[in-house]
Design a protein around this motif. Sequence first.
Motif, PDB file in Angstrom:
ATOM      1  N   LYS A1073      -0.429  12.218  -8.586  1.00 62.43           N
ATOM      2  CA  LYS A1073       0.534  13.261  -9.009  1.00 62.43           C
ATOM      3  C   LYS A1073       1.963  12.853  -8.661  1.00 62.43           C
ATOM      4  CE  LYS A1073      -1.870  17.241 -10.086  1.00 62.43           C
ATOM      5  NZ  LYS A1073      -1.596  18.189 -11.151  1.00 62.43           N
ATOM      6  N   ASN A1074       2.119  12.164  -7.536  1.00 62.28           N
ATOM      7  CA  ASN A1074       3.463  11.789  -7.081  1.00 62.28           C
ATOM      8  C   ASN A1074       3.910  10.433  -7.637  1.00 62.28           C
ATOM      9  OD1 ASN A1074       3.625  14.163  -5.607  1.00 62.28           O
ATOM     10  ND2 ASN A1074       2.666  13.233  -3.793  1.00 62.28           N
ATOM     11  N   HIS A1075       3.149   9.894  -8.569  1.00 60.26           N
ATOM     12  CA  HIS A1075       3.519   8.644  -9.259  1.00 60.26           C
ATOM     13  C   HIS A1075       3.621   7.460  -8.292  1.00 60.26           C
ATOM     14  CE1 HIS A1075       4.708  11.977 -11.783  1.00 60.26           C
ATOM     15  NE2 HIS A1075       5.680  12.264 -10.955  1.00 60.26           N
ATOM     16  N   GLN A1076       2.905   7.510  -7.194  1.00 60.84           N
ATOM     17  CA  GLN A1076       2.967   6.431  -6.203  1.00 60.84           C
ATOM     18  C   GLN A1076       1.876   5.404  -6.531  1.00 60.84           C
ATOM     19  OE1 GLN A1076       2.613   9.381  -3.060  1.00 60.84           O
ATOM     20  NE2 GLN A1076       4.567   8.694  -2.205  1.00 60.84           N
ATOM     21  N   VAL A1077       2.006   4.814  -7.679  1.00 65.19           N
ATOM     22  CA  VAL A1077       0.954   3.968  -8.241  1.00 65.19           C
ATOM     23  C   VAL A1077       1.545   2.666  -8.778  1.00 65.19           C
ATOM     24  CG1 VAL A1077      -0.844   3.799 -10.005  1.00 65.19           C
ATOM     25  CG2 VAL A1077      -0.403   5.993  -8.890  1.00 65.19           C
ATOM     26  N   VAL A1078       0.922   1.550  -8.425  1.00 69.52           N
ATOM     27  CA  VAL A1078       1.254   0.253  -9.011  1.00 69.52           C
ATOM     28  C   VAL A1078       0.068  -0.156  -9.878  1.00 69.52           C
ATOM     29  CG1 VAL A1078       1.780  -2.162  -8.543  1.00 69.52           C
ATOM     30  CG2 VAL A1078       2.595  -0.377  -6.981  1.00 69.52           C
ATOM     31  N   VAL A1079       0.324  -0.483 -11.115  1.00 72.75           N
ATOM     32  CA  VAL A1079      -0.745  -0.855 -12.045  1.00 72.75           C
ATOM     33  C   VAL A1079      -0.761  -2.371 -12.186  1.00 72.75           C
ATOM     34  CG1 VAL A1079      -1.605  -0.614 -14.407  1.00 72.75           C
ATOM     35  CG2 VAL A1079      -0.426   1.302 -13.312  1.00 72.75           C
ATOM     36  N   THR A1080      -1.933  -2.992 -12.031  1.00 76.11           N
ATOM     37  CA  THR A1080      -1.956  -4.457 -12.070  1.00 76.11           C
ATOM     38  C   THR A1080      -3.325  -5.001 -12.421  1.00 76.11           C
ATOM     39  OG1 THR A1080      -1.522  -6.455 -10.783  1.00 76.11           O
ATOM     40  CG2 THR A1080      -2.490  -4.591  -9.599  1.00 76.11           C
ATOM     41  N   ASN A1081      -3.344  -6.163 -13.049  1.00 76.58           N
ATOM     42  CA  ASN A1081      -4.595  -6.913 -13.169  1.00 76.58           C
ATOM     43  C   ASN A1081      -4.571  -8.102 -12.215  1.00 76.58           C
ATOM     44  OD1 ASN A1081      -2.963  -8.840 -14.300  1.00 76.58           O
ATOM     45  ND2 ASN A1081      -3.978  -8.865 -16.297  1.00 76.58           N
ATOM     46  N   GLY A1082      -3.629  -8.130 -11.279  1.00 75.12           N
ATOM     47  CA  GLY A1082      -3.548  -9.231 -10.321  1.00 75.12           C
ATOM     48  C   GLY A1082      -2.444  -9.059  -9.307  1.00 75.12           C
ATOM     49  N   PRO A1083      -1.198  -9.304  -9.692  1.00 73.95           N
ATOM     50  CA  PRO A1083      -0.120  -9.306  -8.697  1.00 73.95           C
ATOM     51  C   PRO A1083       0.109  -7.914  -8.098  1.00 73.95           C
ATOM     52  CG  PRO A1083       0.611 -10.174 -10.840  1.00 73.95           C
ATOM     53  CD  PRO A1083      -0.726  -9.566 -11.052  1.00 73.95           C
ATOM     54  N   PHE A1084       0.529  -7.893  -6.857  1.00 72.99           N
ATOM     55  CA  PHE A1084       0.914  -6.633  -6.214  1.00 72.99           C
ATOM     56  C   PHE A1084       2.437  -6.587  -6.232  1.00 72.99           C
ATOM     57  CE2 PHE A1084       1.753  -4.101  -2.265  1.00 72.99           C
ATOM     58  CZ  PHE A1084       1.203  -2.912  -2.706  1.00 72.99           C
ATOM     59  N   ALA A1085       3.009  -5.555  -6.845  1.00 75.89           N
ATOM     60  CA  ALA A1085       4.459  -5.494  -7.028  1.00 75.89           C
ATOM     61  C   ALA A1085       4.989  -4.204  -6.414  1.00 75.89           C
ATOM     62  CB  ALA A1085       4.796  -5.532  -8.522  1.00 75.89           C
ATOM     63  N   LEU A1086       6.071  -4.326  -5.702  1.00 77.84           N
ATOM     64  CA  LEU A1086       6.689  -3.150  -5.083  1.00 77.84           C
ATOM     65  C   LEU A1086       8.148  -3.058  -5.486  1.00 77.84           C
ATOM     66  CD1 LEU A1086       5.241  -3.179  -1.448  1.00 77.84           C
ATOM     67  CD2 LEU A1086       4.712  -1.569  -3.291  1.00 77.84           C
ATOM     68  N   LEU A1087       8.602  -1.835  -5.592  1.00 71.25           N
ATOM     69  CA  LEU A1087       9.989  -1.585  -5.972  1.00 71.25           C
ATOM     70  C   LEU A1087      10.531  -0.516  -5.026  1.00 71.25           C
ATOM     71  CD1 LEU A1087      12.208  -1.896  -8.291  1.00 71.25           C
ATOM     72  CD2 LEU A1087      11.127   0.101  -9.332  1.00 71.25           C
ATOM     73  N   THR A1088      11.690  -0.787  -4.470  1.00 66.16           N
ATOM     74  CA  THR A1088      12.374   0.264  -3.698  1.00 66.16           C
ATOM     75  C   THR A1088      13.830   0.308  -4.141  1.00 66.16           C
ATOM     76  OG1 THR A1088      12.756  -1.328  -1.907  1.00 66.16           O
ATOM     77  CG2 THR A1088      10.928   0.200  -1.627  1.00 66.16           C
ATOM     78  N   ILE A1089      14.361   1.507  -4.202  1.00 69.98           N
ATOM     79  CA  ILE A1089      15.773   1.674  -4.568  1.00 69.98           C
ATOM     80  C   ILE A1089      16.434   2.488  -3.467  1.00 69.98           C
ATOM     81  CG2 ILE A1089      17.368   2.708  -6.229  1.00 69.98           C
ATOM     82  CD1 ILE A1089      15.377   2.079  -8.426  1.00 69.98           C
ATOM     83  N   ASP A1090      17.403   1.882  -2.878  1.00 68.77           N
ATOM     84  CA  ASP A1090      18.068   2.510  -1.722  1.00 68.77           C
ATOM     85  C   ASP A1090      17.016   3.048  -0.747  1.00 68.77           C
ATOM     86  OD1 ASP A1090      20.382   1.853  -3.000  1.00 68.77           O
ATOM     87  OD2 ASP A1090      20.942   3.914  -3.553  1.00 68.77           O
ATOM     88  N   ASP A1091      16.018   2.209  -0.472  1.00 73.03           N
ATOM     89  CA  ASP A1091      14.939   2.495   0.484  1.00 73.03           C
ATOM     90  C   ASP A1091      13.970   3.585   0.024  1.00 73.03           C
ATOM     91  OD1 ASP A1091      15.904   0.573   2.235  1.00 73.03           O
ATOM     92  OD2 ASP A1091      17.314   2.011   3.134  1.00 73.03           O
ATOM     93  N   THR A1092      14.081   4.044  -1.214  1.00 68.81           N
ATOM     94  CA  THR A1092      13.117   5.026  -1.737  1.00 68.81           C
ATOM     95  C   THR A1092      11.998   4.278  -2.474  1.00 68.81           C
ATOM     96  OG1 THR A1092      14.808   6.708  -1.970  1.00 68.81           O
ATOM     97  CG2 THR A1092      12.807   6.984  -3.293  1.00 68.81           C
ATOM     98  N   PRO A1093      10.743   4.605  -2.156  1.00 60.27           N
ATOM     99  CA  PRO A1093       9.639   3.851  -2.772  1.00 60.27           C
ATOM    100  C   PRO A1093       9.298   4.371  -4.174  1.00 60.27           C
ATOM    101  CG  PRO A1093       8.755   5.433  -1.226  1.00 60.27           C
ATOM    102  CD  PRO A1093      10.259   5.566  -1.149  1.00 60.27           C
ATOM    103  N   ILE A1094       8.325   3.715  -4.764  1.00 62.73           N
ATOM    104  CA  ILE A1094       7.826   4.062  -6.100  1.00 62.73           C
ATOM    105  C   ILE A1094       7.426   5.535  -6.155  1.00 62.73           C
ATOM    106  CG2 ILE A1094       5.928   3.644  -7.714  1.00 62.73           C
ATOM    107  CD1 ILE A1094       5.867   0.773  -6.445  1.00 62.73           C
ATOM    108  N   GLY A1095       7.791   6.182  -7.238  1.00 68.78           N
ATOM    109  CA  GLY A1095       7.437   7.593  -7.424  1.00 68.78           C
ATOM    110  C   GLY A1095       8.506   8.537  -6.925  1.00 68.78           C
ATOM    111  N   GLY A1096       9.481   8.018  -6.171  1.00 60.16           N
ATOM    112  CA  GLY A1096      10.476   8.883  -5.558  1.00 60.16           C
ATOM    113  C   GLY A1096      11.702   9.087  -6.431  1.00 60.16           C
ATOM    114  N   GLU A1097      12.631   9.864  -5.886  1.00 65.18           N
ATOM    115  CA  GLU A1097      13.880  10.150  -6.610  1.00 65.18           C
ATOM    116  C   GLU A1097      15.043   9.875  -5.676  1.00 65.18           C
ATOM    117  OE1 GLU A1097      14.108  13.589  -9.336  1.00 65.18           O
ATOM    118  OE2 GLU A1097      15.830  14.217  -8.124  1.00 65.18           O
ATOM    119  N   VAL A1098      16.077   9.242  -6.197  1.00 62.18           N
ATOM    120  CA  VAL A1098      17.252   8.857  -5.410  1.00 62.18           C
ATOM    121  C   VAL A1098      18.461   9.544  -6.014  1.00 62.18           C
ATOM    122  CG1 VAL A1098      18.704   6.925  -4.683  1.00 62.18           C
ATOM    123  CG2 VAL A1098      16.234   6.604  -4.934  1.00 62.18           C
TER     124      VAL A1098
END
Lengths: 1304, 206
Positions: A1073-1098
């Motif tokens: 529900k909070n969109h804290q999901v990485v979709v992959t068939n292999g690599p693990f990828a992370l994104l942060t923007i101004d220290d806010t993780p995936i699914g968040g709002e800045v």
Amino acid sequence: MKSPKKRNLLASLGAIGAAIILAATLAPASCGEADRMTYSRAQRITSTAQLIGGPSARGEIGDYLIENDHVRVIVQDLNYNRGSGIFGGSLIDADLVRLGQEGDLLSGNGRDSFGEMFPAFFLEVIDPEEIEIVNDGKDGKAAVIEVRGRGGEFVTMLRLFNQVMVNSYNAQPNIQRALQNKPPRLDQEPQVELSVRYILEPDARHVRVESRIRNISFKKLEFPNKSIVNLLSTALGIDLGNFTVPAGQVLGFGKLNSPFLPGIGYDLQFGLQDVYANPIDLPALPGHRTPIVASSSKDGISYGYAIDISADGETIEERAAREHFVYAKDQEMNASGEPFYGGDAAVDDMLFLFYASGFGGVFTHQLPGALSPSFCEGDQDAQTTCEALYAGAACEGEECQGKLDSCLNSFDSCREQITGGTPSEFVFTSYLVIGDGDVSSIWDEIYRIRGTTTQEVLGRVLDGMSGQPAGAGETVLLYKARADVTAANQQCTEDEQGKPYIHSQVFSQEAGYFTLDLPPGIYCYRTRSGGSVLGDYVRFEVKAGENLMIEPVVNPPGRISVKVLDEAGQPLPAKITVVGTHPYQESPKGPRGFLFDLASGEHWRITDMIPDDPADPATRRYIEDVVYVDASGSTTFEVRPNFLDREVEEERFYDVYISRGPEYEVVVQRVQIAPGETVRVAGRLVRSVDTTDYLSADLHLHARGSIDSGLDYNRRLISLAGEGLEIAVATDHNYVSDFKPYVIANELTPWMNSVIGLELTTFEAGHFNAFPIEYDVESANRGSFQWQNQAPGLIFEELRQRSPLSPSDSIIQANHPRDSILGYFSQHNVNALNTDVVLPFQAEDAGLTDAVAAANGPAFYTELEDGTFESTFSWNFDAIEVFNGKRFELLRHFRARKEILLPVYTEYYTTEKLDERGLDVDDCVAAREKLDTDCAADPMANGCDDARGDADECTVAETEAELDAEKHLEALGEEAVIVCEGGDVAFPGHLDDWYNMLNNDRPFGVREYERQAVGDADRLAEYEKLYKRYTATGNSDSHRAEFDDPGYPRNYVYVGHDIPFNMTDKELVDGVKNHQVVVTNGPFALLTIDDTPIGGEVSTSAGKVSVTIEVRAPSWMDVTRYRLVGNGEVVASGEVTLSDTTWKETIEVNVPRDTWFVLEVEGDASMFPVLAPNEIPPFDLETAIGSLAGPFGFGGGAEGLKPELTFPVTPFAFTNPIWVVADGDGTFSPPNTPQAQCIDTVLELDGDAASALVAPGPARKLGSRRNDAIEVPFPVTHPKPVTSRIKGEMRDVRVIFEAWGHSH
Amino acid sequence: MQSKETRRVIASICALAVMALQGAPSQAHDKAQERGILAQVAPDRIEIMLTYYRPAGDHVDLLKARYDLNKNGKIDRNEANLAGQVWLKPALSGLQFEVVGESPRARAPEIKFRDEDDGGLSMAALVRYDLSKLPTDKKRTFRVRLEPDAAATSVHLQSVEGLKLVQVGKRALEKPREHSGPYTLESTSPLTATFGYIGETEKNLD
């Protein structure tokens, strides 16, 4: 079918020799056999003790059971379909009687693995209104159950087509509605009654199936409806004059049974594909001609189907020439004067049309050209007859008077037609045979039904290494010897001219014995056994009256014994992939021409899909086998030996790969295996990828509960553990499964957990996953529910109400929403460029076909009071399955480059240039025609000056257009653009859909019908918001274990810890529900923007943000580049250079407006063999329908204008978004970008629409923006051109001319 | 629709070949050329697809030099119409088509070119000739002649829309067919084919 006599014989064979065996077969039946009581009965099921039970059992209290002393079948009640079909009344369970065997407490003790079966009158099925026990069998005769009803649509898109063919309802008013852009009416009176009788005789091992169509209208009905067909013929330019309407059966023998057809054996996919490759002229249809449809399984149950060939008062040839579709068509000549099916059709030939997901379709008969009305039958006069039907107690109400009048008015003509010999009904008969596991048991019963002269053949399978008897379950394949050669030593050989004809198959029983019946003749056999090389052909002859015993030998297998440990030395579940190198061999069929034999039942060996180089063995690798290791960390399995191949120049070996998903490194060990040898392999796997706080989850998995899977739950869970998956959500089709008992029973709790879910599967209105969901132990489908004719919003609400947490704490996921007929977005006509939802027949550019061929009914629209229609599409799902399995073709909208578009646009610009001059092609043709005729004879004739002027203008326009097309293609450059057809994206993809939905407010929030269904004001308020943040997911949708790569792709869901078994349902729901999901068939990828993780709002007022990109992958995986996507456009991209499995970079990105960001990561190298290439082309429902549609001028496709369906699998991952609020209002506002649309021109020079996130230029070329889309000026699915003339085939000269040049 | 009386008229023989209409002289026999004819007879028309091949050489190079206007190495679309006017003459050289009892009206030919693997060039021309609708109780005879020294030609015959081929030359076919051929056309004897309705009635044709 083996009689009890034979079974007793087999049981004792282990202790006696071959001579005694032969003698014993001549012994008379025992007294017990002779005295055995036979019976047959039909009854309504009132308790679970009457159910059949078994892996695929769907029977429930209230259904109907027919059984005798040998077999049992269940016909489901009138209520909603619990199989894959639409309507009740179908045959859903079938098994042998299994006395004294333990069963399931909740059902019976059977081994039902049957799918579903129901008759098809062309493509119309029975919408049942009544089920009657015609005879319960107490009289000692056959038990009979009849299902009666009206015509029903299996696929609503074919409603009008069926009405034309079968007269189920009056098509005429619906043609009128179509002309007014309205869908067919749904409330019409039926014109025919459709019914089916299931008849079971005592002592039979088959059910006689009598299907009936009866004219219940007041007029004579023609099949097909001639007046409408003539219109169609004109419109389509095809000759339907001699078309007869075929009828047959939809056969679902179940996914646990392997279908077998004589002639092509187990290779249905390519056997049928080969048939489809050769066009056939109407009125014949393409398909595989076969005397039986059979199946086999090692679970002691098999099924078969065959046509009735009895005849009453005439020869069977006479009857077949009139009623049996294949035989009748073979009596007619095609345009070349040849019989349609080659002239060798037999009276028992059926036409097998398609096979997909455990279901096949077979046409057996053809309807008569016309049926008389049935109301006037009998000896009564008109008044008496009609009043009995439509007056008094028989019929009350105003409409009765009208019917009474019609009855009286039509009576005389009705009688005339009947006395004139036109029947009022047509009945066609076939048999469902229930066998004991092999194909030969099906043949045995069919021989018995037909009284075929056969001879019993006894056999014993021997082990090739020891010479000792083999055990049970070895396969012996039976072939008819080649008829094209006479030398005995060639009759059982293969060469370019021919090969033996695969006929049957039998399993060995205990101590290797088997028995079967064969008509006299010359045959061949060979053996197949797991882990063994396919046996050589051996010739044998069956002579009438002479006993025969054969002793097939099974080639000895090799064995691999594996031990897998983790870094601490503890056992670890894993996947073992055995990779071989095949010799260089050219074959038009590719590897299936020499590497494996699908017809005999061998499985496909997937190759690396690298073009084979004779000098480089590394280009010729393939996957010999895949095995999963359970919690013990060890296993031993059989594999084809490769030691024998040392005789060839290249040394043969296997590379044994030990893997455990994308978080672990891979161990490889090279082995050589001789026949009978066991090789040991051991490996210690290192977990090298850090996914702290995220658990890997597959939210879409099938197993035994799915009618198209049947996979044992234990194997399901072990395979997932072997792939390193941590959370398995059970989502069987219309069946609630709980994996947890199997996680625990298989001691997998240290590694994984499960969640109860459901894939609510409609037939053509979308597939929806829901989790978590209540498990109802007392329901036959454990808690699924009726979906037929339900609007999607109602289905979603029902699913939410069944959440064990709360309606708000449930996830509804739209699965593979662009997967043609299975896709929610496709079927509800969601615009792939701007997310609009418009009913196809109400679109601005709607045409006749939009009204005729649109999916229809209450699942799709509501008719409003003003006579217009409103789509029932519901936006109230939570997640979109963006990445489904290996289906890269469904990921992005299909795009084409200039080399593909060149011929298309050359034609397009020619038309445009003519338009500029006020001319069209017809003007040019007319002008030139005049010059060639009138003006040639008299240059001064009236109008010749004008004609010359027009012709010159045409020539100039055409020349200019051609040069302009070239010029414009130069302007297109190397960019690829989305291909549109008819104003819509031709092949839409999920990732682009999702980006569009992130970019735009929804066109509406809640429909009125949903508002009424959802009582919760808080939820309604949430649903009403026009901007919705959908979560993207990726799932394997796996139906099998080995060779299916379950768990790819997967979701890394943030739960804040790393212990799978501690994860709660609520944690998973919150993560999604909070969109804290990485979709992959292999690599693990992370994104942060101004220290806010995936699914968040800045929130930022700086006009820019700091974006940190991190990629992790094991050393065997290639990750090459990343793309940062902002509001749908690529705003930054770069190379990824992994160092010690990790790469990290921080960049600054301008955010002049509210922007959402998604990270995409990908690599170029195939992940073979850990992840197998998508090498096997799909055989989906579209292909099946296409096999019928082809002769009618539909189907096919323009070369290059559709996505590739087979490819190596390369790494790809993407994150869910981070939303950045940059305008200071504290609320994210979607960009609501200018609505993209399919444009008709190549050049699109603009600047104003360019996003500030994309560097603006003075002008841009089409293709430089994500949603640039181009309308191709002809259908991308237009009929495939006739490429060459083949012997015996005739095509219209116009078609030949059009095709001329394309083939070169 | 014309009256039966009109349709019963046994009419004159009409030369249909474009070459014959244009009155151009036949060319000398050229073994390197190949041509074929597919003639399709319908109740109201006859369509002739003519294919004509020339090997790689000056003829092909010259044609391409003149008419490959967009320099893509091919003669396609409107280029084909222009180039076709040049090649139609030799392609039809020495051929004469006739329909007994009819004065067919020719429509403008449609023309295509294609490059062959051996460097040669082929042309296909499709010409439609409108005819009066054939009554169901009548037959239609199509004839193709080859003048002496004209290039060798193969002929396929086929019929559509209820017509069937019933006789080729002096020999009635054992069974009416919708396709026959190929026949090698010889200047010494024209190829005559007769078509008729077999097993059809006026009602279901309409």
